[in-house]
Scaffold this motif. Structure first.
Motif, mmCIF file in Angstrom:
data_model
loop_
_atom_site.group_PDB
_atom_site.id
_atom_site.type_symbol
_atom_site.label_atom_id
_atom_site.label_comp_id
_atom_site.label_asym_id
_atom_site.label_seq_id
_atom_site.Cartn_x
_atom_site.Cartn_y
_atom_site.Cartn_z
ATOM 1 N N GLU A 282 0.816 -1.219 0.000
ATOM 2 C CA GLU A 282 0.000 0.000 0.000
ATOM 3 C C GLU A 282 0.851 1.273 0.000
ATOM 4 O O GLU A 282 0.337 2.351 0.242
ATOM 5 C CB GLU A 282 -0.916 0.004 1.233
ATOM 6 N N SER A 283 2.137 1.149 -0.258
ATOM 7 C CA SER A 283 3.015 2.318 -0.183
ATOM 8 C C SER A 283 3.108 3.026 -1.534
ATOM 9 O O SER A 283 2.770 2.465 -2.577
ATOM 10 C CB SER A 283 4.401 1.904 0.310
ATOM 11 N N TYR A 284 3.573 4.267 -1.491
ATOM 12 C CA TYR A 284 3.740 5.063 -2.704
ATOM 13 C C TYR A 284 4.894 6.033 -2.503
ATOM 14 O O TYR A 284 5.306 6.314 -1.379
ATOM 15 C CB TYR A 284 2.450 5.802 -3.073
ATOM 16 N N VAL A 285 5.421 6.545 -3.612
ATOM 17 C CA VAL A 285 6.579 7.426 -3.604
ATOM 18 C C VAL A 285 6.146 8.815 -4.054
ATOM 19 O O VAL A 285 5.397 8.963 -5.018
ATOM 20 C CB VAL A 285 7.688 6.879 -4.539
ATOM 21 N N VAL A 286 6.631 9.845 -3.315
ATOM 22 C CA VAL A 286 6.272 11.228 -3.608
ATOM 23 C C VAL A 286 7.542 12.070 -3.662
ATOM 24 O O VAL A 286 8.476 11.835 -2.892
ATOM 25 C CB VAL A 286 5.327 11.782 -2.514
ATOM 26 N N ARG B 281 5.564 16.515 -15.834
ATOM 27 C CA ARG B 281 5.178 16.836 -17.201
ATOM 28 C C ARG B 281 4.482 15.693 -17.920
ATOM 29 O O ARG B 281 3.492 15.901 -18.598
ATOM 30 C CB ARG B 281 6.409 17.259 -18.002
ATOM 31 N N ALA B 282 4.994 14.500 -17.799
ATOM 32 C CA ALA B 282 4.522 13.405 -18.638
ATOM 33 C C ALA B 282 3.412 12.574 -18.004
ATOM 34 O O ALA B 282 2.937 11.635 -18.614
ATOM 35 C CB ALA B 282 5.700 12.501 -19.006
ATOM 36 N N GLY B 283 3.014 12.856 -16.769
ATOM 37 C CA GLY B 283 1.905 12.128 -16.163
ATOM 38 C C GLY B 283 2.268 10.762 -15.624
ATOM 39 O O GLY B 283 1.413 9.898 -15.503
ATOM 40 N N TYR B 284 3.526 10.558 -15.316
ATOM 41 C CA TYR B 284 3.951 9.294 -14.732
ATOM 42 C C TYR B 284 3.768 9.323 -13.224
ATOM 43 O O TYR B 284 3.565 10.389 -12.634
ATOM 44 C CB TYR B 284 5.430 9.030 -15.028
ATOM 45 N N THR B 285 3.862 8.163 -12.606
ATOM 46 C CA THR B 285 3.827 8.057 -11.160
ATOM 47 C C THR B 285 4.984 7.167 -10.719
ATOM 48 O O THR B 285 5.519 6.387 -11.510
ATOM 49 C CB THR B 285 2.480 7.496 -10.668
#
Length: 148
Positions: free
Chosen positions: A42-46, A95-99
């Protein structure tokens, strides 16, 4: 040597590029990860103010943890990357909409590293398509075994 893999990330995203990042950990966290008590599903990178952080990674403290340390299992952890890599990630994400998605936690020369992926989200029909491909590959392998 992989410790934890995030298989759900490959189901939900098209991973286009991978980066290996160090993780700023405390002593009790390293011991718990070595014991296999971590979860990155459930983790994510910011990216915030030119730094990369990992949110939501759960590390359960060992029962033998010190009495004077009060562990926070879901604290925010800083990821360690080169400045050029961070600049590249900032450009792609904004810019490119990546995550950015955590893919796996592993050892590299005795240190704990996190592999993060530059990814684009899959739509529902893409998920169904990749599931059909996986089923067909499995069926082909079964047929080849039966023939041999």
């Amino acid at each position: 040597m992989s410790i934890i893999a995030n298989k759900k990330a490959f189901h939900d995203y098209f991973v286009e590029e991978r980066f290996e990042a160090g993780v700023a950990l405390q002593g009790w966290e390293v011991k718990a990860i070595r014991a296999g008590r971590a979860n990155i599903k459930e983790s994510y990178v910011v990216i915030r103010s030119g730094e990369v952080f990992l949110f939501g990674m759960h590390i359960t403290a060992l029962p033998e943890a010190s009495t004077h340390v009060h562990p926070d299992p879901i604290r925010t952890r800083k990821l360690l990357l080169h400045a050029k890599e961070i600049d590249k990630l900032i450009g792609q994400v904004e810019r490119a909409g990546y995550t950015l998605v955590p893919l796996n936690l592993h050892f590299t020369r005795g240190r704990i590293k996190l592999e993060i992926g530059l990814a684009k989200g899959k739509k529902q029909h893409d998920k169904r398509e990749s599931e059909k491909e996986r089923d067909w590959d499995r069926e082909k392998a079964r047929l080849m075994r039966v023939k041999a």
